[in-house]
Write a protein that holds these residues in place. Structure first.
Motif, short mmCIF file in Angstrom:
data_model
loop_
_atom_site.label_atom_id
_atom_site.label_comp_id
_atom_site.label_asym_id
_atom_site.label_seq_id
_atom_site.Cartn_x
_atom_site.Cartn_y
_atom_site.Cartn_z
N UNK A 114 0.84 -1.20 0.00
CA UNK A 114 0.00 0.00 0.00
C UNK A 114 0.88 1.25 0.00
N UNK A 115 1.84 1.32 0.91
CA UNK A 115 2.67 2.51 1.06
C UNK A 115 3.60 2.74 -0.12
N UNK A 116 4.17 1.66 -0.64
CA UNK A 116 5.21 1.82 -1.66
C UNK A 116 4.67 1.91 -3.09
N UNK A 117 3.61 1.19 -3.38
CA UNK A 117 3.16 1.18 -4.78
C UNK A 117 1.78 1.74 -5.02
N UNK A 118 0.87 1.58 -4.06
CA UNK A 118 -0.51 2.01 -4.31
C UNK A 118 -0.75 3.45 -3.86
N UNK A 119 -0.37 3.79 -2.64
CA UNK A 119 -0.63 5.14 -2.13
C UNK A 119 -0.08 6.23 -3.05
N UNK A 120 1.15 6.11 -3.55
CA UNK A 120 1.65 7.19 -4.43
C UNK A 120 0.76 7.42 -5.66
N UNK A 121 0.06 6.41 -6.12
CA UNK A 121 -0.80 6.59 -7.30
C UNK A 121 -2.13 7.25 -6.95
N UNK A 122 -2.43 7.41 -5.66
CA UNK A 122 -3.70 8.02 -5.26
C UNK A 122 -3.57 9.52 -5.06
N UNK A 123 -2.36 10.03 -5.06
CA UNK A 123 -2.15 11.47 -4.86
C UNK A 123 -2.49 12.22 -6.13
N UNK A 124 -3.11 13.39 -5.97
CA UNK A 124 -3.43 14.18 -7.17
C UNK A 124 -2.17 14.57 -7.90
N UNK A 125 -2.21 14.45 -9.21
CA UNK A 125 -1.06 14.83 -10.03
C UNK A 125 -1.25 16.27 -10.49
N UNK A 126 -0.24 17.06 -10.32
CA UNK A 126 -0.29 18.47 -10.73
C UNK A 126 0.32 18.63 -12.10
N UNK A 127 -0.33 19.40 -12.92
CA UNK A 127 0.23 19.68 -14.23
C UNK A 127 1.24 20.79 -14.12
N UNK A 128 1.91 21.06 -15.19
CA UNK A 128 2.85 22.18 -15.22
C UNK A 128 4.23 21.76 -14.82
N UNK A 129 5.13 22.71 -14.84
CA UNK A 129 6.53 22.41 -14.57
C UNK A 129 6.92 22.72 -13.16
N UNK A 130 8.11 22.34 -12.82
CA UNK A 130 8.75 22.36 -11.51
C UNK A 130 8.19 23.29 -10.47
N UNK A 131 7.98 22.79 -9.34
CA UNK A 131 7.57 23.61 -8.21
C UNK A 131 8.77 23.98 -7.38
N UNK A 132 8.54 24.02 -6.09
CA UNK A 132 9.63 24.37 -5.19
C UNK A 132 10.65 23.25 -5.06
N UNK A 133 10.25 22.03 -5.40
CA UNK A 133 11.15 20.91 -5.20
C UNK A 133 12.31 20.91 -6.19
N UNK A 134 12.15 21.61 -7.29
CA UNK A 134 13.23 21.70 -8.26
C UNK A 134 13.44 20.42 -9.05
N UNK A 135 12.45 19.55 -9.07
CA UNK A 135 12.62 18.27 -9.76
C UNK A 135 11.87 18.19 -11.08
#
Length: 140
Positions: A114-135
């Motif tokens: 759940x934590x490693x493979x499923x939960x990350x896919x449940x987070x909303x995906x943001x469009x657009x380019x780099x935020x504060x994370x610089x990634x």
């Protein structure tokens, strides 16, 4: 005549751009807790939950989604600019409480999946380019 056609094309393009923004990101409608539960349940099939686990898991997720909605309602009712750090802290606390419940429901292997493979896919995906994370960003 050419100017009239050009103006017509520009006007239609403007209308289409406004409609696209309202339909895509600008007019975003939040899903109900039931809709979000359905989406998560579809992703949980890999965990092979038994009937009891499924019932308890559904309850944990509904509590989580309803609490999220309550936080968003409080944020909207507050008016003005929301305190993003406070909201992030509340959301992280909620996720922690949800995970504590899930740890008691799932086996260690199921929870890890759940934590490693499923939960990350449940987070909303943001469009657009780099935020504060610089990634990221499309202008590299």
């Amino acid at each position: 005549m050419k100017k009239a056609i050009l103006l017509l094309v520009i006007a239609i393009s403007g209308v289409l751009a406004v409609q696209a923004q309202q339909g895509g990101g600008g007019g975003f409608q939040r899903r109900t807790p039931e809709e979000r539960l359905k989406m998560v349940k579809e992703k949980l099939t890999d965990l092979n939950l038994d009937k009891d686990q499924t019932t308890k898991s559904d309850s944990a997720f509904m509590d989580y989604f309803r609490a999220q909605d309550k936080i968003f309602e409080e944020m909207r009712a507050g008016g003005g600019a929301p305190d993003r750090d406070a909201i992030r802290e509340k959301m992280m606390k909620l996720a922690g409480e949800r995970d504590d419940k899930l740890k008691k429901i799932y086996t260690d292997e199921q929870f890890k999946k759940w934590k490693e493979t499923i939960e990350p896919t449940t987070r909303p995906q943001r469009g657009g380019g780099g935020g504060r994370s610089g990634n990221g960003g499309g202008n590299n």
